[in-house]
Design a protein around this motif. Structure first.
Motif, mmCIF file in Angstrom:
data_model
loop_
_atom_site.group_PDB
_atom_site.id
_atom_site.type_symbol
_atom_site.label_atom_id
_atom_site.label_comp_id
_atom_site.label_asym_id
_atom_site.label_seq_id
_atom_site.Cartn_x
_atom_site.Cartn_y
_atom_site.Cartn_z
ATOM 1 N N VAL A 226 0.840 -1.201 0.000
ATOM 2 C CA VAL A 226 0.000 0.000 0.000
ATOM 3 C C VAL A 226 0.875 1.250 0.000
ATOM 4 N N ARG A 227 1.923 1.231 0.807
ATOM 5 C CA ARG A 227 2.815 2.394 0.939
ATOM 6 C C ARG A 227 3.486 2.736 -0.380
ATOM 7 N N LYS A 228 3.789 1.708 -1.166
ATOM 8 C CA LYS A 228 4.444 1.937 -2.446
ATOM 9 C C LYS A 228 3.550 2.733 -3.387
ATOM 10 N N LEU A 229 2.252 2.497 -3.322
ATOM 11 C CA LEU A 229 1.305 3.195 -4.189
ATOM 12 C C LEU A 229 0.786 4.482 -3.570
ATOM 13 N N HIS A 230 0.783 4.528 -2.223
ATOM 14 C CA HIS A 230 0.280 5.702 -1.506
ATOM 15 C C HIS A 230 1.302 6.097 -0.443
ATOM 16 N N PRO A 231 2.232 6.976 -0.785
ATOM 17 C CA PRO A 231 3.289 7.358 0.167
ATOM 18 C C PRO A 231 2.772 7.936 1.474
ATOM 19 N N ASP A 232 1.527 8.424 1.488
ATOM 20 C CA ASP A 232 0.959 8.991 2.718
ATOM 21 C C ASP A 232 0.229 7.945 3.552
ATOM 22 N N ALA A 233 0.441 6.662 3.244
ATOM 23 C CA ALA A 233 -0.311 5.602 3.920
ATOM 24 C C ALA A 233 -0.035 5.522 5.411
ATOM 25 N N ASP A 234 1.111 6.041 5.870
ATOM 26 C CA ASP A 234 1.450 5.972 7.289
ATOM 27 C C ASP A 234 1.046 7.236 8.050
ATOM 28 N N ALA A 235 0.210 8.071 7.448
ATOM 29 C CA ALA A 235 -0.258 9.269 8.161
ATOM 30 C C ALA A 235 -0.969 8.842 9.438
ATOM 31 N N ASP A 236 -0.575 9.428 10.552
ATOM 32 C CA ASP A 236 -1.128 8.990 11.836
ATOM 33 C C ASP A 236 -2.448 9.698 12.144
ATOM 34 N N GLY A 237 -3.027 9.330 13.269
ATOM 35 C CA GLY A 237 -4.289 9.912 13.711
ATOM 36 C C GLY A 237 -4.610 9.404 15.099
ATOM 37 N N GLU A 238 -5.772 9.752 15.585
ATOM 38 C CA GLU A 238 -6.128 9.400 16.958
ATOM 39 C C GLU A 238 -6.809 8.040 17.056
ATOM 40 N N ASP A 279 -12.661 5.320 10.653
ATOM 41 C CA ASP A 279 -13.188 6.529 10.025
ATOM 42 C C ASP A 279 -12.070 7.125 9.170
ATOM 43 N N ALA A 280 -12.031 6.740 7.898
ATOM 44 C CA ALA A 280 -10.935 7.153 7.028
ATOM 45 C C ALA A 280 -10.874 8.661 6.798
ATOM 46 N N PRO A 281 -12.004 9.349 6.543
ATOM 47 C CA PRO A 281 -11.904 10.793 6.313
ATOM 48 C C PRO A 281 -11.258 11.541 7.472
ATOM 49 N N ARG A 282 -11.468 11.058 8.704
ATOM 50 C CA ARG A 282 -10.903 11.732 9.876
ATOM 51 C C ARG A 282 -9.649 11.018 10.394
ATOM 52 N N ARG A 283 -9.222 9.996 9.683
ATOM 53 C CA ARG A 283 -8.052 9.208 10.074
ATOM 54 C C ARG A 283 -8.174 8.760 11.528
ATOM 55 N N CYS A 284 -9.344 8.247 11.867
ATOM 56 C CA CYS A 284 -9.652 7.887 13.246
ATOM 57 C C CYS A 284 -9.880 6.386 13.359
ATOM 58 N N VAL A 285 -9.242 5.750 14.326
ATOM 59 C CA VAL A 285 -9.468 4.353 14.658
ATOM 60 C C VAL A 285 -10.286 4.317 15.946
ATOM 61 N N ILE A 286 -11.471 3.738 15.870
ATOM 62 C CA ILE A 286 -12.376 3.683 17.021
ATOM 63 C C ILE A 286 -12.293 2.298 17.643
ATOM 64 N N VAL A 287 -12.093 2.247 18.946
ATOM 65 C CA VAL A 287 -11.943 0.985 19.653
ATOM 66 C C VAL A 287 -13.000 0.860 20.736
ATOM 67 N N ALA A 377 -21.717 5.823 16.154
ATOM 68 C CA ALA A 377 -21.756 6.807 15.086
ATOM 69 C C ALA A 377 -21.080 8.115 15.456
ATOM 70 N N HIS A 378 -21.102 8.465 16.742
ATOM 71 C CA HIS A 378 -20.613 9.786 17.118
ATOM 72 C C HIS A 378 -19.301 9.728 17.893
ATOM 73 N N ALA A 379 -18.610 8.623 17.825
ATOM 74 C CA ALA A 379 -17.400 8.468 18.636
ATOM 75 C C ALA A 379 -16.312 9.454 18.235
ATOM 76 N N CYS A 380 -16.311 9.856 16.972
ATOM 77 C CA CYS A 380 -15.275 10.779 16.505
ATOM 78 C C CYS A 380 -15.797 12.206 16.373
ATOM 79 N N SER A 381 -16.952 12.505 16.932
ATOM 80 C CA SER A 381 -17.569 13.801 16.733
ATOM 81 C C SER A 381 -16.753 14.950 17.300
#
Length: 383
Positions: A226-238, A279-287, A377-381
Motif C-alpha cells: 500500500v505504501r508503495k502506491l500511496h506514500p501517505d499511507a502511514d499518516a497517523d491519527g487518533e 473513520d478514514a476521512p478523519r483518520r480515526c481508529v475507534i476501539v 456513530a458519534h465516537a469521533c464527533s
C-alpha cells in the motif's frame, strides 16, 4: 486408490477425444492434478498460466501463485503429462484491477479481498476469453467447489465436499455464463486424496506446500504494498474509545482492520479493546470492548445472483458467510439489507457476504456498511 481417471468429471457430452479443455495452471498441486486428469480423458488439453509479475521480480519467490518458480513448475507438469502449455503476461492488468484496488480499499479504511477481485478479473474474465479464443469446450480450474447441473440445465455453484477446503466464498462473483463454461473436477475430493493422485501420476508438485499468503504479498507485509502506491499511507491519527476518550495515536490506517485486538499499543486499559470502526476521512481508529463488535445488519452492494434473481418483495431466508473462515449463519436479505438472526462479530466493510441455501451458493455482495448493536456513530464527533 481408485483409478484417478474415474475421479475426474469434466461434465462434457460426447466422446472426450473430440473435446478441448483449457486448464488454468498456477503451478500448484491442485491445478496440476486437474491438468493430468484432463489429459487422461483423451481430450486435447492446453495448460495456461498467467504471469502476474515481471519475470525478474517473480524468480525465486515462494508462498505465492503465478510467480517465477510456479510458472516453471506448471511448465514441468505440462511436459510430464504431454500437453501444450502457454504463459500469458497479465502483469499490467493484474496491477490495475487487483493491486491498485487492494491499496485503495485499505486507504479508504476497508478490508479488501484481492482473491475475489482476481477471480472477477484476470482469472475468470480474461482467462475465460483466452479459453474461448483457443476453441476450448470448457475452462477447468483446481478450485475446491462443486459445479452441479440443475433441472433447468444451468450450472449451480455448490460448496466443496471437504468443508476445510471449500473455496466458494471467493467465487461468489462468478457470473452464470462463466459458471456454465467452468469446470471444477476437484470439488468432490479431499485434499489428501488429490496429493495421492499427484504422487501416483508422478507429478513433482505432489507435496508442494499450499500458498498461504496473498500472492503479491508473499512476506505478509501488505502495508509495504500500500505504501508503495500511496506514500501517505502511514499518516497517523487518533485512537478513540467509544466513549470519546482519546487513548493514543495510531501509525496509519493501513495497519488496522475491524475486529483487530493486537498491535493497538494502548496498554493499561481495564478490559481488552478491539477495533470496531475505521473513520478514514478523519483518520480515526475507534476501539471498544468485544460486545461493540456485534453487528445486527449490513448493507450490500453489487449483489451477484447465480441461477436467477432470488430477491423479491419479501425478505428471503439465507445462510450468510461474512468472512472466508467463518461458518455461514442464519440471516434474511431484505433488498440490499442483510439482517442477521443473531448478532455477528467482526464484520468488516470491504469484505463480502456470500449467501447460501444449504450447500448451494445463491450469490453474494460486498459489505458496504454495517449497523452496530452499539452506537458508535458519534465516537469521533469531537475531532
Amino acid at each position: 486408490m481408485n483409478d484417478p481417471l474415474s475421479l475426474a468429471d469434466f461434465q462434457l457430452p460426447g466422446p472426450m477425444s473430440a473435446r478441448k479443455i483449457v486448464v488454468a495452471m498456477s503451478g500448484g498441486v491442485d491445478s496440476s492434478v486437474v491438468a493430468a486428469l484432463a489429459a487422461r480423458t483423451g481430450a486435447e488439453v492446453i495448460g495456461v498460466t498467467l504471469q502476474l509479475y515481471d519475470h525478474g521480480a517473480a524468480v525465486g519467490r515462494t508462498g505465492s501463485c503465478c510467480a517465477g518458480q510456479d510458472i516453471r513448475d506448471a511448465r514441468a507438469v505440462a511436459d510430464r503429462i504431454g500437453i501444450a502449455h502457454y504463459v500469458f503476461d497479465y502483469e499490467s492488468r493484474f496491477r490495475e484491477s487487483v493491486i491498485e484496488d487492494f491499496a485503495a480499499e485499505y486507504m479508504a479504511g476497508r478490508t479488501p479481498i484481492p482473491c475475489v477481485k482476481c477471480n472477477m478479473g484476470v482469472k475468470f474474465t480474461d482467462l475465460f476469453t483466452l479459453a474461448r479464443d483457443l476453441g476450448a469446450d470448457c475452462l477447468a480450474t483446481g478450485h475446491y467447489v462443486r459445479r452441479v447441473v440443475g433441472a433447468d440445465g444451468r450450472a449451480q455453484l455448490h460448496r466443496a465436499a471437504d468443508p476445510a477446503r471449500d473455496q466458494s466464498y471467493f467465487l461468489f462473483a462468478t457470473t452464470q455464463d462463466q459458471l456454465d463454461y467452468l469446470r471444477f473436477p476437484l470439488g468432490g475430493l479431499p485434499k489428501g486424496q488429490v496429493r495421492e493422485i499427484a504422487a501416483e501420476l508422478g507429478l513433482a508438485v505432489a507435496m508442494k506446500p499450499d500458498s498461504q499468503d496473498i500472492c503479491f504479498v508473499p512476506d505478509g507485509d501488505y502495508a509495504k504494498v500500500v505504501r508503495k502506491l500511496h506514500p501517505d499511507a502511514d499518516a497517523d491519527g487518533e485512537i478513540v474509545h467509544l466513549d470519546g476518550r482519546v487513548l493514543g495515536r495510531h501509525k496509519g490506517l493501513i495497519h488496522y482492520t475491524v475486529g483487530q485486538r493486537k498491535g493497538l499499543e494502548i496498554g493499561g486499559q481495564p478490559e481488552p479493546l478491539y477495533v470496531v470502526k475505521i473513520d478514514a476521512p478523519r483518520r480515526c481508529v475507534i476501539v471498544g470492548p468485544r460486545e461493540a463488535l456485534a453487528v445486527d445488519a449490513a448493507r450490500l452492494t453489487d449483489i451477484n445472483w447465480l441461477g436467477g434473481d432470488f430477491s423479491g418483495p419479501e425478505p428471503i431466508s439465507v445462510q450468510a458467510k461474512v468472512r472466508s473462515l467463518a461458518k455461514p449463519v442464519p440471516a434474511r436479505l431484505d433488498g440490499d439489507r442483510l439482517l442477521f438472526d443473531r448478532p455477528e462479530y467482526g464484520v468488516a466493510p470491504g469484505q463480502a457476504a456470500v449467501l447460501y441455501d444449504g450447500d448451494r451458493v445463491l450469490g453474494g455482495g460486498w459489505l458496504a456498511e454495517t449497523t452496530s448493536v452499539a452506537d458508535i456513530a458519534h465516537a469521533c464527533s469531537s475531532l
